[in-house]
Design a protein around this motif. Sequence first.
Motif, mmCIF file in Angstrom:
data_model
loop_
_atom_site.group_PDB
_atom_site.id
_atom_site.type_symbol
_atom_site.label_atom_id
_atom_site.label_comp_id
_atom_site.label_asym_id
_atom_site.label_seq_id
_atom_site.Cartn_x
_atom_site.Cartn_y
_atom_site.Cartn_z
ATOM 1 N N ASN A 73 -11.560 -0.268 1.813
ATOM 2 C CA ASN A 73 -11.270 0.616 2.943
ATOM 3 C C ASN A 73 -10.321 -0.081 3.915
ATOM 4 O O ASN A 73 -10.422 -1.290 4.134
ATOM 5 N N HIS B 89 2.946 -1.106 5.795
ATOM 6 C CA HIS B 89 2.313 -0.906 4.493
ATOM 7 C C HIS B 89 2.517 -2.093 3.552
ATOM 8 O O HIS B 89 2.121 -2.026 2.379
ATOM 9 N N TYR C 173 -0.841 -0.915 -4.564
ATOM 10 C CA TYR C 173 -2.050 -0.092 -4.568
ATOM 11 C C TYR C 173 -1.739 1.270 -3.951
ATOM 12 O O TYR C 173 -1.002 1.370 -2.970
ATOM 13 N N PHE D 1 0.870 -1.176 0.000
ATOM 14 C CA PHE D 1 0.000 0.000 0.000
ATOM 15 C C PHE D 1 0.908 1.227 0.000
ATOM 16 O O PHE D 1 1.637 1.458 0.974
ATOM 17 N N ALA E 51 -8.314 4.768 5.793
ATOM 18 C CA ALA E 51 -7.830 5.114 4.453
ATOM 19 C C ALA E 51 -8.597 4.313 3.416
ATOM 20 O O ALA E 51 -9.333 3.382 3.737
ATOM 21 N N SER E 52 -8.386 4.674 2.147
ATOM 22 C CA SER E 52 -9.049 3.992 1.044
ATOM 23 C C SER E 52 -8.047 3.725 -0.072
ATOM 24 O O SER E 52 -7.111 4.504 -0.284
ATOM 25 N N VAL E 53 -8.251 2.611 -0.767
ATOM 26 C CA VAL E 53 -7.465 2.309 -1.961
ATOM 27 C C VAL E 53 -8.070 3.086 -3.123
ATOM 28 O O VAL E 53 -9.250 2.919 -3.435
ATOM 29 N N VAL F 111 -2.906 4.359 -1.743
ATOM 30 C CA VAL F 111 -3.865 4.701 -0.697
ATOM 31 C C VAL F 111 -3.833 6.208 -0.479
ATOM 32 O O VAL F 111 -2.816 6.865 -0.731
ATOM 33 N N ASP F 112 -4.929 6.754 -0.006
ATOM 34 C CA ASP F 112 -5.032 8.211 0.105
ATOM 35 C C ASP F 112 -4.453 8.767 1.396
ATOM 36 O O ASP F 112 -4.327 9.986 1.537
#
Length: 291
Positions: free
Chosen positions: A196, A153, A219, A123, A204-206, A221-222
């Motif tokens: 999520n 991560h 991926y 992530f 966080a979100s992907v 993540v935000d």
Amino acid sequence: SIKTLFLPFQHIIHPSRTTTPFSLFPSNTQAPSSSQKKKKTRNTMKQLLFSLSLLLFLHFHCTITLAQSPTAAPPGPSGPPNITKILEKAGQFTVFLRLMRTTQVADRITIQLNNSNQGMTVFAPPDNAFSSLQSGTLNSLTDQQKAELIQFHTIPSFLSTSQFQTVSNPVTTQAGNSQSGQFPLNVTTSGGNNVNISTGVVNASVVNTIYTDSQLAVYQVDKVLLPAKIFGPPAPAAAPAPATSKKKKSPAADSPSSSNPADASGGGVSLSMHGMVGSIVVAVIIGSFLL
């Protein structure tokens, strides 16, 4: 001679002049004999045979050389995907890349991909996610905490987007213990493709799939995934031990009889003095009546 060569065309150039009939062999030369003709023919044939032999030799030599030349070897199996090159190509992951290099997590991912068939999942938060952290957050971490942050991560197995729907929580990361208060990572899905992530500190979100194959999935993540062990609230302080109760004084200790022995002896002396004075007074009165 040149004049002889032009004799056949003399009647064209000078029609009025009489010319001698054209002859292949001038009158002053002798026609070749049959033996000379045969010899010349043999020489010509030898030259033709030599030329044909040379051409055939070159042809077969080139054919054999091409047949024996090794064919191009098929390309060997490509190595494992390079996580740093993938993020460099994607751009906007400068801080995450720097931390991966300084903590040597990138090297460990490469080793994991070489030595295991489980694959890896990463992530990756972009630079603006790190910028949203409180100022000085990264500088306040120790080297071990930075390594744990980046390991948090990474998941030591390959997870496709469809596998997020069936993954068991909490997900174990490279950081280790996934129990509450340590490094728990919970992944949930909503609406089919929305993934999520909850760490107990941040949600966080992907938002994007940067790279995926059968070995590695990366991926975007935000937000930076903050583990509870490092960024969670401090554990509550242990309750103080109950204070030991003081022993109650016995009633005898508070009674007058428990007074200082010196005081008791002083009282005895006082009574003795009074007795002596009384005896003297009685003796004086009796003496006065006798006189």
